[in-house]
Design an enzyme around this catalytic site. Structure first.
Site, PDB file in Angstrom:
ATOM      1  N   TYR A  53      69.605  48.545 104.272  1.00 45.71           N
ATOM      2  CA  TYR A  53      70.026  49.940 104.382  1.00 45.71           C
ATOM      3  C   TYR A  53      70.885  50.176 105.614  1.00 45.71           C
ATOM      4  O   TYR A  53      70.744  49.480 106.612  1.00 45.71           O
ATOM      5  CB  TYR A  53      68.810  50.851 104.438  1.00 45.71           C
ATOM      6  CG  TYR A  53      67.983  50.919 103.192  1.00 45.71           C
ATOM      7  CD1 TYR A  53      68.456  50.423 101.979  1.00 45.71           C
ATOM      8  CD2 TYR A  53      66.692  51.460 103.215  1.00 45.71           C
ATOM      9  CE1 TYR A  53      67.678  50.486 100.834  1.00 45.71           C
ATOM     10  CE2 TYR A  53      65.907  51.532 102.071  1.00 45.71           C
ATOM     11  CZ  TYR A  53      66.397  51.042 100.883  1.00 45.71           C
ATOM     12  OH  TYR A  53      65.616  51.101  99.761  1.00 45.71           O
ATOM     13  N   SER A 234      63.351  56.696  93.766  1.00 47.08           N
ATOM     14  CA  SER A 234      64.327  57.470  92.973  1.00 47.08           C
ATOM     15  C   SER A 234      63.659  58.489  92.057  1.00 47.08           C
ATOM     16  O   SER A 234      63.990  58.583  90.874  1.00 47.08           O
ATOM     17  CB  SER A 234      65.218  56.532  92.148  1.00 47.08           C
ATOM     18  OG  SER A 234      66.131  55.850  92.961  1.00 47.08           O
ATOM     19  N   LEU A 236      64.195  61.489  91.834  1.00 43.96           N
ATOM     20  CA  LEU A 236      65.217  62.439  91.367  1.00 43.96           C
ATOM     21  C   LEU A 236      66.407  61.723  90.731  1.00 43.96           C
ATOM     22  O   LEU A 236      67.439  62.349  90.475  1.00 43.96           O
ATOM     23  CB  LEU A 236      65.697  63.316  92.525  1.00 43.96           C
ATOM     24  CG  LEU A 236      64.654  64.285  93.091  1.00 43.96           C
ATOM     25  CD1 LEU A 236      65.234  65.075  94.258  1.00 43.96           C
ATOM     26  CD2 LEU A 236      64.143  65.226  92.016  1.00 43.96           C
ATOM     27  N   PHE A 238      68.684  59.487  91.706  1.00 38.78           N
ATOM     28  CA  PHE A 238      69.914  59.593  92.498  1.00 38.78           C
ATOM     29  C   PHE A 238      70.478  61.014  92.482  1.00 38.78           C
ATOM     30  O   PHE A 238      71.679  61.219  92.569  1.00 38.78           O
ATOM     31  CB  PHE A 238      70.953  58.591  92.001  1.00 38.78           C
ATOM     32  CG  PHE A 238      70.924  57.261  92.700  1.00 38.78           C
ATOM     33  CD1 PHE A 238      69.720  56.678  93.067  1.00 38.78           C
ATOM     34  CD2 PHE A 238      72.089  56.591  92.997  1.00 38.78           C
ATOM     35  CE1 PHE A 238      69.682  55.449  93.705  1.00 38.78           C
ATOM     36  CE2 PHE A 238      72.072  55.361  93.653  1.00 38.78           C
ATOM     37  CZ  PHE A 238      70.861  54.790  94.007  1.00 38.78           C
ATOM     38  N   GLY A 239      69.606  62.002  92.356  1.00 38.12           N
ATOM     39  CA  GLY A 239      70.028  63.398  92.401  1.00 38.12           C
ATOM     40  C   GLY A 239      70.317  64.027  91.054  1.00 38.12           C
ATOM     41  O   GLY A 239      70.461  65.254  90.967  1.00 38.12           O
ATOM     42  N   LEU A 241      68.342  64.549  88.598  1.00 36.21           N
ATOM     43  CA  LEU A 241      67.255  65.441  88.190  1.00 36.21           C
ATOM     44  C   LEU A 241      67.126  66.672  89.089  1.00 36.21           C
ATOM     45  O   LEU A 241      66.321  67.558  88.807  1.00 36.21           O
ATOM     46  CB  LEU A 241      65.937  64.672  88.156  1.00 36.21           C
ATOM     47  CG  LEU A 241      65.846  63.634  87.035  1.00 36.21           C
ATOM     48  CD1 LEU A 241      64.638  62.723  87.230  1.00 36.21           C
ATOM     49  CD2 LEU A 241      65.785  64.315  85.665  1.00 36.21           C
ATOM     50  N   GLY A 243      69.621  68.641  89.310  1.00 36.04           N
ATOM     51  CA  GLY A 243      70.489  69.577  88.609  1.00 36.04           C
ATOM     52  C   GLY A 243      71.788  69.867  89.311  1.00 36.04           C
ATOM     53  O   GLY A 243      72.650  70.568  88.764  1.00 36.04           O
ATOM     54  N   LYS A 244      71.989  69.315  90.525  1.00 41.18           N
ATOM     55  CA  LYS A 244      73.180  69.715  91.284  1.00 41.18           C
ATOM     56  C   LYS A 244      74.466  69.220  90.639  1.00 41.18           C
ATOM     57  O   LYS A 244      75.503  69.890  90.738  1.00 41.18           O
ATOM     58  CB  LYS A 244      73.086  69.224  92.723  1.00 41.18           C
ATOM     59  CG  LYS A 244      73.123  67.721  92.930  1.00 41.18           C
ATOM     60  CD  LYS A 244      72.995  67.392  94.423  1.00 41.18           C
ATOM     61  CE  LYS A 244      73.043  65.907  94.691  1.00 41.18           C
ATOM     62  NZ  LYS A 244      72.901  65.614  96.141  1.00 41.18           N
TER      63      LYS A 244
END
Length: 347
Positions: A53, A234, A236, A238-239, A241, A243-244
């Site tokens: 990372y 994860s 979400l 990678f985002g 979920l 909704g953005k």
């Protein structure tokens, strides 16, 4: 924040773990320190990192995440209050800049990996040391089926366990875990550890979310019977979920700022469609899409701890607040209906 004993270890970890893969890429050192401070204030004692990372992986930034955690540990004096986890990169993922490409799981390479992480983290022992992905050919990172044509040379699991046992004896690590593993891999790690008197894995860190419930296809039973705790990453997707990406074509996040080749499984049309349906369901029940996705993940009986990540404190607060949200049996059935219609599109 509730805590749980992780697998067969003596580690008492919070049911939410702070993931740090944004530290050093999407987050500055000051941002990272603020997130760590806030997480501890909210009862989080479990921090997860990796020598690879931040993401996406680049030679110029590799190791910054651990460096930022290390500088926070030195400044805050909170080392005794946290369970510190990190991961050793495995072979064959195009990251030749890590340890000059010597990233397999034999003793020499694992010792080099551990020593590097300890130096960056500014500590003398890692509480949970994980293998980031298997040495052998295995269906991971969006590869749905096992492909024997991809077989390659690899370090045997018993040799890896012997190396990890040496590092435990040297006092550099306390407990071990795997990541991105399969039912066969978990069973083989357990078998070899028991047959040879070697350290036993306490955890498995695998993707688990509303668009990837593949853990429920064999790993759930395996880990239950062998007392291996799932660290769900994860949650979400990678985002997706959150909704953005549905709400704004210009949304900023990993799926928009990194090349699509980095995370193609989260860009599949079926993932977008499933995310749209879950977002609509969440709003019908008066909650944000992110809250629904996280509260559902937090509630699953086999999830020991859910690894959350955020790029700002507002996101982090929402993610933590979702722990208090109860998912009713009726809502679970509605979630399962969508899952039956669009099954594991991000597997």
């Amino acid at each position: 924040m509730d805590k749980i004993t992780l697998g067969n270890s003596d580690l008492q970890v919070s049911r939410i773990c702070l993931g740090t893969m944004t530290f050093g890429e999407q987050n500055t050192e000051a941002d990272a320190h603020s997130q760590l401070d806030y997480a501890l204030e909210r009862g989080i004692n479990f921090i997860d990192a990796a020598e690879m990372y931040p993401v996406m992986p680049r030679a110029e930034t590799q190791g910054r995440t651990e460096q930022y955690i290390g500088s926070w540990l030195k400044k805050s004096g909170k080392r005794s209050e946290i369970v510190l986890a990190t991961k050793a990169a495995g072979p064959s993922r195009g990251i030749s800049w890590i340890r000059d490409g010597q990233t397999d799981f034999d003793l020499n390479n694992l010792r080099a990996a551990v020593d590097g992480s300890l130096r960056r983290l500014q500590t003398d022992c890692i509480d949970l040391y994980q293998l980031h992905w298997p040495s052998r050919n295995a269906p991971i990172f969006g590869q749905i089926a096992f492909d024997p044509d991809k077989e390659r040379a690899s370090v045997a699991i018993e040799e890896t366990l012997e190396a990890l046992a040496t590092l435990v004896k040297e006092g550099k690590i306390r407990h071990i875990g795997v990541s991105n593993e399969t039912p066969w891999g978990v069973a083989e790690f357990i078998k070899q550890s028991e047959n040879r008197g070697l350290p036993r894995i306490a955890s498995i860190q695998n993707a688990y979310n509303l668009v990837n419930r593949s853990f429920e296809s064999g790993l759930d039973e395996t880990c239950y019977r062998e007392n291996v705790g799932l660290l769900a990453y994860s949650p979400l997707a990678f985002g997706q979920l959150s909704g953005k990406y549905l709400d704004a074509a210009t949304a900023v996040g990993r799926l928009s700022i990194f090349p699509p080749t980095w995370s193609p499984r989260y860009l599949r049309s079926a993932v977008v469609e499933a995310s749209r349906r879950y977002a609509a369901l969440a709003r019908e029940h008066g909650m944000s899409p992110a809250t629904l996705a996280l509260a559902w993940c937090y509630s699953r009986w086999f999830v020991a701890s859910t690894i959350i990540g955020a790029t700002n404190l507002t996101q982090l607060a929402e993610n933590l607040d979702a722990y208090a949200v109860q998912i009713s049996p009726d809502l679970v059935e509605q979630i399962n209906k969508i899952h039956r219609d669009v099954t594991n599109p991000a597997q």
